[in-house]
Enzyme design. Sequence first.
Site, short mmCIF file in Angstrom:
data_model
loop_
_atom_site.label_atom_id
_atom_site.label_comp_id
_atom_site.label_asym_id
_atom_site.label_seq_id
_atom_site.Cartn_x
_atom_site.Cartn_y
_atom_site.Cartn_z
N ASP A 30 0.86 -1.19 0.00
CA ASP A 30 0.00 0.00 0.00
C ASP A 30 0.89 1.24 0.00
OD1 ASP A 30 -3.25 0.35 0.81
OD2 ASP A 30 -2.00 2.14 1.05
N THR A 122 -13.65 -3.58 -8.35
CA THR A 122 -14.83 -3.59 -9.21
C THR A 122 -14.56 -2.67 -10.41
OG1 THR A 122 -16.18 -3.97 -7.26
CG2 THR A 122 -17.31 -3.15 -9.22
N LYS A 212 -19.94 -8.85 -11.36
CA LYS A 212 -19.90 -8.03 -10.13
C LYS A 212 -20.95 -6.90 -10.20
CE LYS A 212 -18.80 -6.10 -6.39
NZ LYS A 212 -19.05 -6.68 -5.09
N PHE A 257 -32.38 -9.43 1.49
CA PHE A 257 -32.46 -8.09 0.88
C PHE A 257 -33.90 -7.65 0.65
CE2 PHE A 257 -28.31 -6.18 0.08
CZ PHE A 257 -27.56 -7.13 0.74
N ARG A 259 -35.41 -5.98 3.37
CA ARG A 259 -35.68 -5.06 4.49
C ARG A 259 -35.87 -3.65 3.93
NH1 ARG A 259 -35.03 -6.66 9.61
NH2 ARG A 259 -34.69 -4.51 10.28
N SER A 260 -37.12 -3.20 3.98
CA SER A 260 -37.38 -1.86 3.44
C SER A 260 -37.06 -0.81 4.50
CB SER A 260 -38.84 -1.75 3.01
OG SER A 260 -39.68 -2.04 4.10
N GLY A 261 -36.92 0.43 4.08
CA GLY A 261 -36.61 1.51 5.01
C GLY A 261 -35.96 2.69 4.31
N CYS A 268 -20.31 0.80 -2.17
CA CYS A 268 -20.44 -0.04 -3.38
C CYS A 268 -21.72 0.18 -4.18
CB CYS A 268 -20.33 -1.50 -2.97
SG CYS A 268 -18.67 -1.91 -2.42
N ARG A 334 -19.43 6.13 4.15
CA ARG A 334 -19.54 6.53 2.74
C ARG A 334 -20.97 6.32 2.24
NH1 ARG A 334 -14.34 3.42 0.31
NH2 ARG A 334 -14.88 1.94 1.95
N1 LIG Z 1 -15.50 -2.10 0.41
C1 LIG Z 1 -16.15 -3.20 0.03
O1 LIG Z 1 -16.96 -3.73 0.77
C2 LIG Z 1 -15.90 -3.80 -1.33
C3 LIG Z 1 -16.40 -5.10 -1.59
C4 LIG Z 1 -16.18 -5.66 -2.85
C5 LIG Z 1 -15.46 -4.95 -3.81
N2 LIG Z 1 -14.98 -3.71 -3.52
C6 LIG Z 1 -14.16 -3.04 -4.54
O2 LIG Z 1 -12.79 -3.24 -4.18
C7 LIG Z 1 -12.00 -2.09 -4.53
C8 LIG Z 1 -11.28 -1.56 -3.29
O3 LIG Z 1 -12.26 -1.11 -2.39
P1 LIG Z 1 -11.91 -0.78 -0.86
O4 LIG Z 1 -13.21 -0.46 -0.20
O5 LIG Z 1 -11.05 -1.84 -0.28
O6 LIG Z 1 -11.03 0.56 -1.05
P2 LIG Z 1 -10.31 1.41 0.07
O7 LIG Z 1 -10.41 2.82 -0.35
O8 LIG Z 1 -10.79 0.99 1.42
O9 LIG Z 1 -8.77 0.95 -0.02
C9 LIG Z 1 -7.92 1.18 -1.08
C10 LIG Z 1 -6.46 1.14 -0.62
O10 LIG Z 1 -5.62 1.30 -1.77
C11 LIG Z 1 -4.52 2.13 -1.41
N3 LIG Z 1 -3.93 2.69 -2.65
C12 LIG Z 1 -4.40 3.69 -3.44
N4 LIG Z 1 -3.62 3.86 -4.51
C13 LIG Z 1 -2.63 2.93 -4.41
C14 LIG Z 1 -1.52 2.57 -5.24
N5 LIG Z 1 -1.27 3.18 -6.39
N6 LIG Z 1 -0.72 1.56 -4.82
C15 LIG Z 1 -0.95 0.91 -3.65
N7 LIG Z 1 -1.98 1.20 -2.85
C16 LIG Z 1 -2.81 2.18 -3.22
C17 LIG Z 1 -5.10 3.15 -0.46
O11 LIG Z 1 -4.07 3.71 0.34
C18 LIG Z 1 -6.10 2.28 0.34
O12 LIG Z 1 -5.49 1.73 1.51
C19 LIG Z 1 -12.98 -1.10 -5.18
O13 LIG Z 1 -12.98 -1.30 -6.58
C20 LIG Z 1 -14.33 -1.53 -4.61
O14 LIG Z 1 -15.39 -1.19 -5.47
C21 LIG Z 1 -15.17 -3.13 -2.30
O1 LIG Z 2 -32.58 -5.71 2.93
C1 LIG Z 2 -31.72 -4.81 2.89
C2 LIG Z 2 -30.35 -5.08 2.73
C3 LIG Z 2 -29.46 -4.01 2.68
N1 LIG Z 2 -29.91 -2.73 2.78
C4 LIG Z 2 -28.95 -1.60 2.71
O2 LIG Z 2 -28.12 -1.79 1.57
C5 LIG Z 2 -26.82 -1.24 1.80
C6 LIG Z 2 -25.75 -2.25 1.46
O3 LIG Z 2 -25.76 -3.29 2.41
P1 LIG Z 2 -24.88 -4.62 2.25
O4 LIG Z 2 -25.06 -5.17 0.90
O5 LIG Z 2 -25.18 -5.51 3.38
O6 LIG Z 2 -23.39 -4.05 2.47
P2 LIG Z 2 -22.17 -3.72 1.49
O7 LIG Z 2 -20.96 -3.84 2.31
O8 LIG Z 2 -22.42 -2.45 0.77
O9 LIG Z 2 -22.14 -4.95 0.44
C7 LIG Z 2 -22.59 -4.83 -0.92
O10 LIG Z 2 -21.57 -4.22 -1.71
C8 LIG Z 2 -20.32 -4.94 -1.67
C9 LIG Z 2 -19.32 -4.12 -2.46
O11 LIG Z 2 -19.47 -4.28 -3.83
C10 LIG Z 2 -20.52 -6.33 -2.23
O12 LIG Z 2 -19.28 -7.03 -2.22
C11 LIG Z 2 -21.58 -7.08 -1.43
O13 LIG Z 2 -21.83 -8.35 -2.01
C12 LIG Z 2 -22.86 -6.24 -1.42
O14 LIG Z 2 -23.85 -6.86 -0.59
C13 LIG Z 2 -26.81 -0.80 3.27
O15 LIG Z 2 -27.01 0.60 3.34
C14 LIG Z 2 -27.98 -1.54 3.89
O16 LIG Z 2 -28.55 -0.85 4.98
C15 LIG Z 2 -31.25 -2.46 2.95
O17 LIG Z 2 -31.67 -1.31 3.03
N2 LIG Z 2 -32.13 -3.52 2.99
#
Ligand SMILES: NC(=O)c1ccc[n+]([C@@H]2O[C@H](COP(=O)([O-])OP(=O)(O)OC[C@H]3O[C@@H](n4cnc5c(N)ncnc54)[C@H](O)[C@@H]3O)[C@@H](O)[C@H]2O)c1
Ligand SMILES: O=c1ccn([C@@H]2O[C@H](COP(=O)(O)OP(=O)(O)O[C@H]3O[C@H](CO)[C@@H](O)[C@H](O)[C@H]3O)[C@@H](O)[C@H]2O)c(=O)[nH]1
EC number: 1.1.1.22
Length: 430
Positions: A30, A122, A212, A257, A259-261, A268, A334
């Site tokens: 990183d 992604t 994705k 998925f 749960r309404s609200g 993401c 976020r």
């Molecule tokens: N957060 C999630 O729940 C989630 C789930 C699935 C997929 N994703 C996808 O995964 C990817 C990463 O998401 P995240 O939430 O982990 O991001 P994040 O912002 O939490 O982390 C990214 C990291 O990359 C580092 N970074 C930035 N530029 C860099 C470089 N040039 N070299 C090395 N390190 C560098 C940053 O310092 C940071 O620590 C995104 O495309 C996101 O859409 C996220």
């Molecule tokens: O019935 C539901 C389920 C979820 N949510 C909302 O939807 C958002 C996303 O929730 P959740 O999906 O549990 O969390 P994330 O960490 O954002 O995960 C989603 O986004 C990720 C990043 O891409 C994916 O990897 C996961 O599969 C995908 O579920 C949140 O604000 C929840 O409160 C609702 O309002 N009702």
Amino acid sequence: MDVSIVGSGYVGTTVAACFADLGHDVVNVDVDEDVVASINDGNAPIHEPGLAELVEENAGDGLRATTEYSAVRDTDVTFLALPTPSRDDGSIDRSAIRAGAESLATALSSKTEGHTVVVKSTVVPGTTEEVVGTALEAVEGNTLGENVGIGMNPEFLREGSAVEDFLDPDKVVLGWETDWVGEAMRAVFDPLVDRADPVVVDTGIREAEFIKYANNAFLASKVSLINELGNIAKEFGVDSYEVADAIGLDHRISEHFLRSGVGWGGSCFPKDVDALRAAAREVGYEPELLDAVVAVNDEQPERMLALLERHVDVDDTTIAVLGLSFKPHTDDIRNSRAIPIIRGLTERGATVWAYDPVAAEEMREVFPGVSYAASAAGALDGADGALVVTDWPEFEDLDEEFDAMRTPVVVDGRRVVDRRDGLIYEGLTW
Ligand SMILES: NC(=O)c1ccc[n+]([C@@H]2O[C@H](COP(=O)([O-])OP(=O)(O)OC[C@H]3O[C@@H](n4cnc5c(N)ncnc54)[C@H](O)[C@@H]3O)[C@@H](O)[C@H]2O)c1
Ligand SMILES: O=c1ccn([C@@H]2O[C@H](COP(=O)(O)OP(=O)(O)O[C@H]3O[C@H](CO)[C@@H](O)[C@H](O)[C@H]3O)[C@@H](O)[C@H]2O)c(=O)[nH]1
């Protein structure tokens, strides 16, 4: 196996710690020195249940972190877990992926044996080939399919249950075009497949990239659909949670998925649905349904505020906001629904007392003028109304704390508070 993960954010740190726990030797790269130091000291840089324990157990053993890209040379497979944030038009900013791939290209150019570079971020279809493949081949000494290969492995973990989701997934999607790349990707996942037995989907790189977006677009649409049904149900005096329980019994719908609200937020769903809409428009397709999915979601916080205004003239009052993170068990704010809620309240002249078990400091950076209570009881004390925005389990236990409000108006955006005598209770969709 020797595995490198570039990026130590929510995904990178989770994947690195879990792969180390599954027996791989993992190096996490990183650019952020504080994050690197934290991991090497055995401390998880983010709040995620179970992650602190995994980082503590494996740091200095199967897990180390560095700012030096040269460390990837000694590994067999590199995963790119770099951010792909939204640009103003909704399309993804690919600059971090490009920068990471360029650094990798230099680090790998002197390597002769096949090294696999897998995009975990992604990204819209074509990105792995156009950005990562092109950057790798731009450095002399790299030939795709020979000393370097590219693959795509989308991540489906949810924040708040990232470790559990990664270690026990429904599916592992492996996108690849070259046999030895597919074999290397399978080998990394072998220990996970042995342990959790997920379905392994072997597919092409572009299909993996699209899967994705399709996954997230489907889930976000499902929540917007139940929200729209819930909004209609409320007007009929119908409890949409009873409706959801019943329709969820149909296996074609499923209970998940539903749960309404107050709607979906996070890092993401908003970013990914916007990216898919922007990508669709770029190829000449109008994504009308996805536009409506976003419109319904954007309207839910306003509906919540309107419900509050049925009972309280908000100007010059004190309103408690319970829950600031976009979902429970994370400190991530976020795109949290709490942001439009707090903005709407302050625009209407209210004084906001906010509370969250872990995310208050993060929200203070967005709204420094808001008051942050140390407990839900503290936020409710003397308030003229309360809005429940995040379904933290501790809010389910709130009861006499509401009696300390000046007027006990509770608008519940997540169905966590019990309706009872003495409360003026409004459920958002029930
Ligand atoms: N957060 C999630 O729940 C989630 C789930 C699935 C997929 N994703 C996808 O995964 C990817 C990463 O998401 P995240 O939430 O982990 O991001 P994040 O912002 O939490 O982390 C990214 C990291 O990359 C580092 N970074 C930035 N530029 C860099 C470089 N040039 N070299 C090395 N390190 C560098 C940053 O310092 C940071 O620590 C995104 O495309 C996101 O859409 C996220
Ligand atoms: O019935 C539901 C389920 C979820 N949510 C909302 O939807 C958002 C996303 O929730 P959740 O999906 O549990 O969390 P994330 O960490 O954002 O995960 C989603 O986004 C990720 C990043 O891409 C994916 O990897 C996961 O599969 C995908 O579920 C949140 O604000 C929840 O409160 C609702 O309002 N009702």
